[in-house]
Design a protein around this motif. Structure first.
Motif, mmCIF file in Angstrom:
data_model
loop_
_atom_site.group_PDB
_atom_site.id
_atom_site.type_symbol
_atom_site.label_atom_id
_atom_site.label_comp_id
_atom_site.label_asym_id
_atom_site.label_seq_id
_atom_site.Cartn_x
_atom_site.Cartn_y
_atom_site.Cartn_z
ATOM 1 N N PRO A 127 0.811 -1.219 0.000
ATOM 2 C CA PRO A 127 0.000 0.000 0.000
ATOM 3 C C PRO A 127 0.842 1.265 0.000
ATOM 4 C CG PRO A 127 -0.048 -1.037 2.161
ATOM 5 C CD PRO A 127 0.635 -2.004 1.227
ATOM 6 N N GLU A 128 0.387 2.252 -0.734
ATOM 7 C CA GLU A 128 1.011 3.573 -0.769
ATOM 8 C C GLU A 128 0.511 4.368 0.427
ATOM 9 O OE1 GLU A 128 2.476 7.019 -1.018
ATOM 10 O OE2 GLU A 128 3.096 5.735 -2.696
ATOM 11 N N LYS A 129 1.425 4.840 1.259
ATOM 12 C CA LYS A 129 1.043 5.438 2.538
ATOM 13 C C LYS A 129 0.100 6.629 2.393
ATOM 14 C CE LYS A 129 4.101 8.988 4.363
ATOM 15 N NZ LYS A 129 3.380 9.454 5.534
ATOM 16 N N GLN A 130 0.237 7.388 1.317
ATOM 17 C CA GLN A 130 -0.610 8.566 1.139
ATOM 18 C C GLN A 130 -2.066 8.208 0.856
ATOM 19 O OE1 GLN A 130 0.465 11.389 1.914
ATOM 20 N NE2 GLN A 130 2.663 11.050 1.947
ATOM 21 N N HIS A 131 -2.334 6.952 0.531
ATOM 22 C CA HIS A 131 -3.683 6.543 0.159
ATOM 23 C C HIS A 131 -4.312 5.593 1.171
ATOM 24 C CE1 HIS A 131 -3.426 8.544 -3.703
ATOM 25 N NE2 HIS A 131 -2.261 7.953 -3.931
ATOM 26 N N CYS A 132 -3.785 5.567 2.387
ATOM 27 C CA CYS A 132 -4.392 4.725 3.419
ATOM 28 C C CYS A 132 -4.219 5.396 4.772
ATOM 29 C CB CYS A 132 -3.788 3.315 3.402
ATOM 30 S SG CYS A 132 -2.091 3.202 4.005
ATOM 31 N N PHE A 133 -4.574 4.688 5.827
ATOM 32 C CA PHE A 133 -4.538 5.257 7.180
ATOM 33 C C PHE A 133 -3.119 5.527 7.676
ATOM 34 C CE2 PHE A 133 -5.619 0.661 7.333
ATOM 35 C CZ PHE A 133 -4.374 0.171 7.680
ATOM 36 N N ASP A 134 -2.093 5.153 6.900
ATOM 37 C CA ASP A 134 -0.701 5.423 7.274
ATOM 38 C C ASP A 134 -0.240 6.827 6.874
ATOM 39 O OD1 ASP A 134 -0.125 2.904 8.415
ATOM 40 O OD2 ASP A 134 0.266 2.044 6.439
ATOM 41 N N ARG A 135 -1.121 7.626 6.313
ATOM 42 C CA ARG A 135 -0.697 8.890 5.699
ATOM 43 C C ARG A 135 0.044 9.816 6.658
ATOM 44 N NH1 ARG A 135 -6.234 9.002 5.989
ATOM 45 N NH2 ARG A 135 -6.346 8.313 3.818
ATOM 46 N N ASP A 136 -0.268 9.754 7.953
ATOM 47 C CA ASP A 136 0.381 10.654 8.917
ATOM 48 C C ASP A 136 1.615 10.038 9.569
ATOM 49 O OD1 ASP A 136 -1.528 12.661 8.520
ATOM 50 O OD2 ASP A 136 -2.896 11.796 9.994
ATOM 51 N N ARG A 137 1.959 8.828 9.190
ATOM 52 C CA ARG A 137 3.092 8.145 9.806
ATOM 53 C C ARG A 137 4.373 8.384 9.013
ATOM 54 N NH1 ARG A 137 1.564 2.022 10.548
ATOM 55 N NH2 ARG A 137 3.382 2.077 11.914
ATOM 56 N N PRO A 138 5.527 8.342 9.673
ATOM 57 C CA PRO A 138 6.801 8.520 8.954
ATOM 58 C C PRO A 138 7.166 7.273 8.157
ATOM 59 C CG PRO A 138 7.215 8.058 11.269
ATOM 60 C CD PRO A 138 5.729 8.218 11.138
ATOM 61 N N ILE A 139 7.914 7.484 7.085
ATOM 62 C CA ILE A 139 8.434 6.364 6.295
ATOM 63 C C ILE A 139 9.413 5.562 7.150
ATOM 64 C CG2 ILE A 139 9.815 5.752 4.269
ATOM 65 C CD1 ILE A 139 7.112 6.906 3.580
ATOM 66 N N THR A 140 9.346 4.243 7.056
ATOM 67 C CA THR A 140 10.320 3.397 7.753
ATOM 68 C C THR A 140 11.677 3.524 7.056
ATOM 69 O OG1 THR A 140 8.565 1.821 8.293
ATOM 70 C CG2 THR A 140 10.839 1.087 8.579
ATOM 71 N N SER A 141 12.686 3.878 7.808
ATOM 72 C CA SER A 141 14.012 4.096 7.214
ATOM 73 C C SER A 141 14.697 2.767 6.901
ATOM 74 C CB SER A 141 14.891 4.907 8.165
ATOM 75 O OG SER A 141 15.241 4.132 9.298
ATOM 76 N N LEU A 142 15.639 2.817 5.976
ATOM 77 C CA LEU A 142 16.433 1.628 5.661
ATOM 78 C C LEU A 142 17.247 1.181 6.871
ATOM 79 C CD1 LEU A 142 17.724 2.536 2.074
ATOM 80 C CD2 LEU A 142 15.802 1.055 2.688
ATOM 81 N N GLU A 143 17.723 2.149 7.653
ATOM 82 C CA GLU A 143 18.499 1.832 8.855
ATOM 83 C C GLU A 143 17.647 1.041 9.846
ATOM 84 O OE1 GLU A 143 20.297 5.038 6.644
ATOM 85 O OE2 GLU A 143 18.260 4.842 7.473
ATOM 86 N N HIS A 144 16.399 1.442 9.987
ATOM 87 C CA HIS A 144 15.479 0.744 10.884
ATOM 88 C C HIS A 144 15.270 -0.697 10.407
ATOM 89 C CE1 HIS A 144 11.674 0.778 13.453
ATOM 90 N NE2 HIS A 144 11.598 -0.362 12.783
ATOM 91 N N LEU A 145 15.025 -0.873 9.116
ATOM 92 C CA LEU A 145 14.781 -2.202 8.564
ATOM 93 C C LEU A 145 15.993 -3.108 8.726
ATOM 94 C CD1 LEU A 145 12.966 -0.903 5.378
ATOM 95 C CD2 LEU A 145 11.897 -2.291 7.168
#
Length: 235
Positions: A127-145
């Motif tokens: 899912p594209e974050k801008q088109h679901c309930f994740d829209r206000d959340r930050p992108i998960t960083s590569l460092e985090h993953l």
């Protein structure tokens, strides 16, 4: 968006999913977490459905699915690990709107590739974050993953639930928010642990290829309205 517009959008999403399924999928494979939206497959493809719970258990855990027709679960397994599957036994793996639910996405993709035969296809829709309930959340960083993969995901588990309660549930009361986090963690409730835009998800896949040397080629990327479809071939 009106109901008619929503139905038209959903119809278009499924049409493009079918188009790429017809292009890339054949033989015997699995779909993980299909619930009530299994991928429509060509006649050349036979699929078994994998989920972490049986249909009655899923409906008990998620009451909102009570009146929804779910696919029959053929194999109960943790989709992140696929411990019941031997290496190189599947011609394709379908995981639509699944990776974001995984606490350790890198380990998950490693296992999805593990069970694929050579030249097998991994079909992902995220899912594209801008088109679901994740829209206000930050992108998960590569460092985090990477840290989730290298150290295990336990370090970030509570953080994800806290972010979910704050930015998706939008609970303003601090005391109740803390209670909600505890309840979600106790139930091991399946949320979107990780969040991407289409571009960020592709950057993630490129990192897997270049830095971790995961054995796949990126065959196709398609912006499918509210999601990104990616087709990976095991090499």
């Amino acid at each position: 968006m009106t109901i008619a517009e929503f139905d038209e959008t959903l119809s278009s999403v499924y049409a493009f999913r079918r188009f790429f399924a017809n292009l890339y999928l054949q033989g015997n494979g699995i779909e993980i977490g299909a619930l009530n939206h299994p991928l429509d497959l060509p006649a050349s493809a036979q699929v078994k459905y994998v989920d972490r719970m049986s249909v009655p258990q899923l409906k008990k855990e998620y009451p909102e699915l009570g009146n929804v027709n779910l696919v029959t679960v053929d194999i109960i397994d943790n989709g992140e690990l696929l411990t019941t599957f031997e290496n190189e036994t599947q011609d394709f793996v379908i995981a639509n709107h699944f990776i974001e639910h995984c606490q350790n996405p890198i380990l998950t993709i490693k296992n999805l590739l593990r069970v694929l035969n050579k030249n097998g296809i991994l079909y992902l829709a995220v899912p594209e974050k801008q088109h679901c309930f994740d829209r206000d959340r930050p992108i998960t960083s590569l460092e985090h993953l990477l840290k989730d993969y290298q150290e295990g995901s336990e370090w970030s588990r509570q953080y994800h639930y806290e972010e979910w309660v704050e930015l998706v549930e939008k609970e303003p009361d601090e005391t109740r928010a803390k209670w909600m986090v505890k309840q979600l963690m106790k139930r091991e409730f399946s949320i979107h642990f990780h969040v991407w835009t289409g571009k960020d998800f592709i950057d993630f896949l490129i990192m897997l290829k270049r830095e971790l040397h995961f054995p796949f080629s990126l065959e196709r990327v398609f912006d499918n309205i509210n999601e990104t479809i990616t087709i990976l071939k095991k090499i």
